[in-house]
Design a protein around this motif. Structure first.
Motif, short mmCIF file in Angstrom:
data_model
loop_
_atom_site.label_atom_id
_atom_site.label_comp_id
_atom_site.label_asym_id
_atom_site.label_seq_id
_atom_site.Cartn_x
_atom_site.Cartn_y
_atom_site.Cartn_z
N ALA A 1 0.93 -2.01 -0.12
CA ALA A 1 -0.54 -0.11 0.05
C ALA A 1 0.58 1.21 -0.38
O ALA A 1 1.40 1.17 0.65
N LEU B 1 -6.55 6.14 -1.91
CA LEU B 1 -8.27 6.22 -2.09
C LEU B 1 -8.75 7.60 -1.33
O LEU B 1 -10.00 8.04 -1.69
N ASP C 1 -7.90 -5.61 -0.37
CA ASP C 1 -6.64 -6.09 -1.20
C ASP C 1 -7.05 -6.73 -2.72
O ASP C 1 -8.15 -7.96 -2.76
N CYS D 1 -6.75 -1.91 -7.83
CA CYS D 1 -5.93 -0.84 -7.91
C CYS D 1 -5.38 0.40 -8.11
O CYS D 1 -4.94 1.06 -8.93
N ILE E 1 -11.23 -0.02 -5.89
CA ILE E 1 -10.67 -0.54 -4.83
C ILE E 1 -9.06 -0.20 -4.94
O ILE E 1 -8.31 -0.59 -5.63
N ASP E 2 -8.19 -0.29 -3.43
CA ASP E 2 -7.44 -0.14 -3.43
C ASP E 2 -6.74 -0.13 -1.55
O ASP E 2 -7.75 -0.46 -1.38
N LEU E 3 -5.26 -0.84 -1.46
CA LEU E 3 -5.03 -1.33 0.07
C LEU E 3 -4.22 -0.08 0.29
O LEU E 3 -4.70 -0.14 1.66
N SER E 4 -4.14 1.51 -0.36
CA SER E 4 -3.84 2.47 0.49
C SER E 4 -5.18 3.40 0.66
O SER E 4 -5.10 3.31 -0.08
N GLN E 5 -4.87 3.64 2.55
CA GLN E 5 -6.22 4.55 2.58
C GLN E 5 -5.57 6.22 2.16
O GLN E 5 -6.45 6.71 1.29
N GLN F 1 -11.31 -0.09 0.51
CA GLN F 1 -10.40 -0.46 0.65
C GLN F 1 -9.95 -2.21 0.59
O GLN F 1 -10.93 -2.26 1.13
#
Ligand SMILES: C[S@@+](CC[C@H](N)C(=O)[O-])C[C@H]1O[C@@H](n2cnc3c(N)ncnc32)[C@H](O)[C@@H]1O
Length: 272
Positions: A24, A95, A117, A68, A88-92, A115
């Protein structure tokens, strides 16, 4: 000029020994990414749209999942064209920029950013088109993670999946050091290394960027790209159930190429 404290959050994920799993992006890099690194997403969005709208499902289905999604510039292109979009993305931090960039569409319930994976997600809706751009899936640790991602995408996709990957040839070019001082607000020192044994290329970006309160903030972002075998990528997609898979160059998505490993970056187009 004063320097603020280093953005520890950027470094934490690496210090916890998760370096081979999760990537992330942290807040310092997210700010620079949003202002300077979104050009690729903007450039490829219209050509992905054009390709998709020539497929049977693309004639009527205007739903997009952006895996991502980063800071959301590709999502905004499709929102402007009338699509419903989930990112969607892992990184707040990434986002948060996506949400700011797409605020009016979130308010009208046409966009959502979540958020999650890429290797382990499920969503309560389905999509005609799924994308993942700017070598985002090279961030996955190994073939098993990539296969899991393909399966998650397959489970929510009714039509077309388009993504790009750096090839081994492309990643070999990461070896070296570069300094980018092309604007007054940001200085980036980018160190890259390609490790043929682990099939990974690493990059460490040390940045100083101007904040709105007049300070310069220092951040460090380390990330890797895994070099995947393109034949194996194709095989996995077909095994999971995609009916047609072809490789293509940026700018010519409809034109299949025979030797993807000869390219630095390729697009992969999978259709159900
Ligand atoms: C190179 S950026 C690409 C962003 C965007 N797709 C674009 O075209 O600009 C890679 C993104 O992947 C995200 N990412 C990395 N590993 C991930 C994972 N396992 N699941 C979801 N997102 C991930 C990072 O946070 C980052 O936003």
């Amino acid at each position: 000029m004063a320097e603020k404290t280093e953005d520890k959050a950027d470094a934490n994920i690496w210090q916890r020994g998760e370096t081979t799993k999760m990537q992330a992006y942290g807040p310092g890099f997210a700010r620079v990414y949003n202002s300077r690194w979104s050009g690729f997403a903007r450039q490829v969005a219209p050509q992905i749209q054009e390709f998709y709208e020539r497929t049977a499902i693309g004639l009527t289905n205007r739903t997009l999942l952006d895996v991502c999604c980063g800071t959301g510039q590709l999502a905004v292109h499709f929102l402007e064209q009338g699509y419903r979009v989930v990112g969607i993305d892992l990184s707040q931090p990434m986002l948060r920029y996506a949400e700011d960039n797409a605020r009016e569409y979130i308010d009208t319930h046409r966009a959502a950013f979540i958020q999650a994976d890429a290797t382990n997600f499920s969503l309560g809706e389905r999509f005609g088109l799924v994308v993942s751009t700017f070598d985002a899936l090279n961030h996955l640790a190994d073939e098993q993670a990539l296969r899991q991602c393909f399966q998650c995408v397959f489970n929510v996709c009714d039509g077309v999946f388009i993504f790009d990957l750096n090839t081994r040839r492309g990643l070999e070019r990461w070896n070296g050091v570069s300094i980018d001082d092309s604007d007054d607000d940001t200085l980036l020192i980018i160190r890259g290394i390609y490790d043929g044994e682990s099939n990974k290329a690493w990059t460490r970006i040390t940045g100083f960027s101007h904040t709105s309160d007049g300070f310069f903030e220092r951040f460090v972002q380390t990330a890797f790209n895994t070099a995947f075998e393109m034949a194996q990528v194709r095989k996995m997609l077909l095994e999971i159930g995609w009916r047609k898979v072809h490789f293509a160059r940026n700018g010519e998505l409809a034109v299949p190429i025979d030797d993807p490993e000869a390219e630095g970056r390729v697009f992969i187009v999978a259709e159900k």
